[in-house]
Write an enzyme that holds these catalytic residues in place. Sequence first.
Site, PDB file in Angstrom:
ATOM      1  N   GLU A 150       1.029  -1.112  -0.113  1.00 12.64           N
ATOM      2  CA  GLU A 150      -0.053   0.140  -0.003  1.00 12.64           C
ATOM      3  C   GLU A 150       0.971   1.105   0.058  1.00 12.64           C
ATOM      4  OE1 GLU A 150      -2.799   0.492   3.426  1.00 12.64           O
ATOM      5  OE2 GLU A 150      -3.476   2.209   2.474  1.00 12.64           O
ATOM      6  N   LYS A 201      -2.646  -2.010  -3.209  1.00 12.57           N
ATOM      7  CA  LYS A 201      -3.574  -1.135  -2.539  1.00 12.57           C
ATOM      8  C   LYS A 201      -3.072   0.276  -2.849  1.00 12.57           C
ATOM      9  CE  LYS A 201      -6.053  -0.052   1.538  1.00 12.57           C
ATOM     10  NZ  LYS A 201      -6.587  -0.708   2.973  1.00 12.57           N
TER      11      LYS A 201
HETATM   12  P1  13P Z   1      -9.324   4.284   4.226  1.00  9.44           P
HETATM   13  O1  13P Z   1     -10.176   3.569   3.291  1.00  9.44           O
HETATM   14  O2  13P Z   1     -10.205   4.844   5.337  1.00  9.44           O
HETATM   15  O3  13P Z   1      -8.241   5.221   3.489  1.00  9.44           O
HETATM   16  O4  13P Z   1      -8.609   3.075   4.983  1.00  9.44           O
HETATM   17  C1  13P Z   1      -7.889   2.145   4.299  1.00  9.44           C
HETATM   18  C2  13P Z   1      -6.822   1.550   4.947  1.00  9.44           C
HETATM   19  O5  13P Z   1      -6.254   0.350   4.990  1.00  9.44           O
HETATM   20  C3  13P Z   1      -5.740   2.550   5.079  1.00  9.44           C
HETATM   21  O6  13P Z   1      -4.395   2.106   5.209  1.00  9.44           O
END
Ligand code: 13P
Length: 339
Positions: free
Chosen positions: A177, A219
């Site tokens: 991510e 992500k």
């Molecule tokens: P949000 O969808 O609230 O941005 O959170 C997703 C997430 O896992 C952030 O690390």
Amino acid sequence: MNRSELARIAQAMVARGKGILAADESTGTIAKRFNAIRLDSTEEHRRAYRELLFTAPGAAESISGVILYDETIRQKTADGTPFPQYLTQQGIVPGIKVDRGAKPLAGFPGDTITEGLDGLRERLIEYHKLGARFAKWRAVIDIAAGVPSAFAIEANAHALARYAALCQENDIVPIVEPEVLMDGAHSIERCEEVTDATLGSVFQHLQAHRIHLEGMVLKPNMVISGKKASEHASPEAVAAATVRCLKRHVPPAVPGIAFLSGGQSPEEATLHLSLINRAGPLPWAVTFSYGRALQETALQAWGGRSTEFKAGQQEFARRARLNGLASTGRYSPEMEKAA
Ligand code: 13P
């Protein structure tokens, strides 16, 4: 490393019509969310709220995986079933947040570096025993004057790749991510430029660290105008820029992309996902891994009141269903009223 097992789990995480619930708020973050409904953040309140989400009737039809927090993976349903075991019984893959947060990057004012690599191998072994089959590590890239530096992008990409390698070594699918924040006043063009540079660097480092691309999930953020920008790009423009950017950098060997919501409203996040999936045939499954956009309205409906437990569950299942539809491009905003 069991490559076929990693690929099997990654595919289950992005199964058609389903997406991931991010319920891995740290103790500090969940306290902020509870504060908005004037609820004390006790361990029992946190447990009860996670139980509300995980046991919501019908939600499992649209939820493939849940990201847990260290405290949550050790908690149980009211009748004593450990959460990871309960989720697995529902056909939902349990996952775990393993990073230790974004800290200021020394020497680079405004940039951050995500910590948590020391001792990670041992923690992954324990989490696997507790039932986790995937993990999450979030790199945070802010946009401001002179930020991010090329060095911060590089340092975060390197840490993401080291994390991903340790996950795969232990048969845990890494969610990679790299989040370019939407908090600033920047244009969509600036977001595209930074997301381009970030994804470019991330995939270079993943390759260098010999990551098995078939056994990971990306992500990313969507390419979107900053929240404080004076002009906001249309949903169609967000979808077009996001798809363009992903196609430049994400090899088709990656089975799936699951977006974060990043501060978009629940309806925006669902609409954007649906439009992205309508942008012609894509080489990966493209779905959600939302935290706030899946939980916000359910949290409001519940409000910490035991009498509204079912109302909270219904709202969560509704949002999950709409996002499930969006993950195959079948959502339209009129469904908000009907649902
Ligand atoms: P949000 O969808 O609230 O941005 O959170 C997703 C997430 O896992 C952030 O690390």
